[in-house]
Design a protein around this motif. Structure first.
Motif, short mmCIF file in Angstrom:
data_model
loop_
_atom_site.label_atom_id
_atom_site.label_comp_id
_atom_site.label_asym_id
_atom_site.label_seq_id
_atom_site.Cartn_x
_atom_site.Cartn_y
_atom_site.Cartn_z
N TYR A 28 0.84 -1.20 0.00
CA TYR A 28 0.00 0.00 0.00
C TYR A 28 0.87 1.24 0.00
N PRO A 29 0.30 2.36 -0.42
CA PRO A 29 0.99 3.63 -0.14
C PRO A 29 1.08 3.79 1.38
N MET A 30 2.23 4.25 1.84
CA MET A 30 2.47 4.31 3.27
C MET A 30 2.96 5.69 3.66
N GLY A 31 2.63 6.08 4.86
CA GLY A 31 3.10 7.35 5.37
C GLY A 31 3.60 7.21 6.80
N TRP A 32 4.45 8.16 7.19
CA TRP A 32 4.88 8.26 8.58
C TRP A 32 4.44 9.63 9.10
N PHE A 33 3.90 9.61 10.29
CA PHE A 33 3.48 10.82 10.97
C PHE A 33 4.08 10.79 12.37
N ARG A 34 4.16 11.96 12.99
CA ARG A 34 4.71 12.01 14.33
C ARG A 34 3.83 12.88 15.20
N GLU A 40 -0.12 18.40 17.83
CA GLU A 40 -0.95 17.59 16.96
C GLU A 40 -0.07 16.67 16.12
N ARG A 41 -0.71 15.62 15.62
CA ARG A 41 0.00 14.70 14.74
C ARG A 41 0.40 15.43 13.46
N ALA A 42 1.62 15.20 13.01
CA ALA A 42 2.15 15.93 11.86
C ALA A 42 2.78 14.97 10.85
N PHE A 43 2.68 15.32 9.61
CA PHE A 43 3.22 14.51 8.52
C PHE A 43 4.75 14.56 8.53
N VAL A 44 5.36 13.41 8.25
CA VAL A 44 6.81 13.33 8.14
C VAL A 44 7.21 12.98 6.70
N THR A 87 12.03 14.35 19.09
CA THR A 87 11.38 13.44 20.04
C THR A 87 9.87 13.45 19.84
N ALA A 88 9.31 12.26 19.66
CA ALA A 88 7.88 12.13 19.39
C ALA A 88 7.53 10.65 19.31
N VAL A 89 6.24 10.40 19.27
CA VAL A 89 5.75 9.07 18.89
C VAL A 89 5.55 9.08 17.38
N PHE A 90 6.13 8.11 16.71
CA PHE A 90 6.04 8.01 15.26
C PHE A 90 5.05 6.92 14.89
N TYR A 91 4.15 7.25 13.97
CA TYR A 91 3.12 6.32 13.52
C TYR A 91 3.26 6.06 12.04
#
Length: 125
Positions: A28-34, A40-44, A87-91
């Protein structure tokens, strides 16, 4: 149902590197956000299902590199020259709706319908 398994987070000193992995149950197309504390959650970064299309947020362009191994249905976020503000949680996230284009790598969180559990990245000064 798309399964996503993230790994690779941890504690690293400033200037160091980490590589995050996200294994999916398909291609699938995949993305990482933090999401940093209190933010707020932000695009990486994002990558198309083919790997031919990528996009990066300006804040991390040049330091972070997103790639994929389609034989393993896994994407890799290589993070170099890490800073305490990273520093963050990466999703990681997968999109079942952008598979029609080999170049689709959207920065919009709303384009992704499956999300991983998140992995903590902590950069010490």
């Amino acid at each position: 149902q798309v399964q996503l398994i993230e790994s690779g987070g941890g504690l690293v000193q400033a200037g160091g590197s980490l590589r995050l992995s996200c294994a999916a149950s398909g291609r699938y197309p995949m993305g990482w956000f933090r999401q940093a504390p209190g933010k707020e959650r932000a695009f990486v970064a994002a990558i198309s299902w083919s790997g031919l299309g990528t996009s990066y947020a300006d804040s991390w362009k040049g330091r972070f590199t997103l790639s994929r191994d389609n034989a393993k249905n896994t994407v890799y976020l290589q993070m170099n020259s890490l800073k305490p503000e990273d520093t963050a949680v990466f999703y990681c996230a997968a999109s079942t709706g952008m598979t029609g284009s080999i170049h689709s790598a959207s920065p919009q969180a709303g384009q992704y319908d499956y999300w991983g559990q998140g992995t903590q990245v902590t950069v010490s000064s």
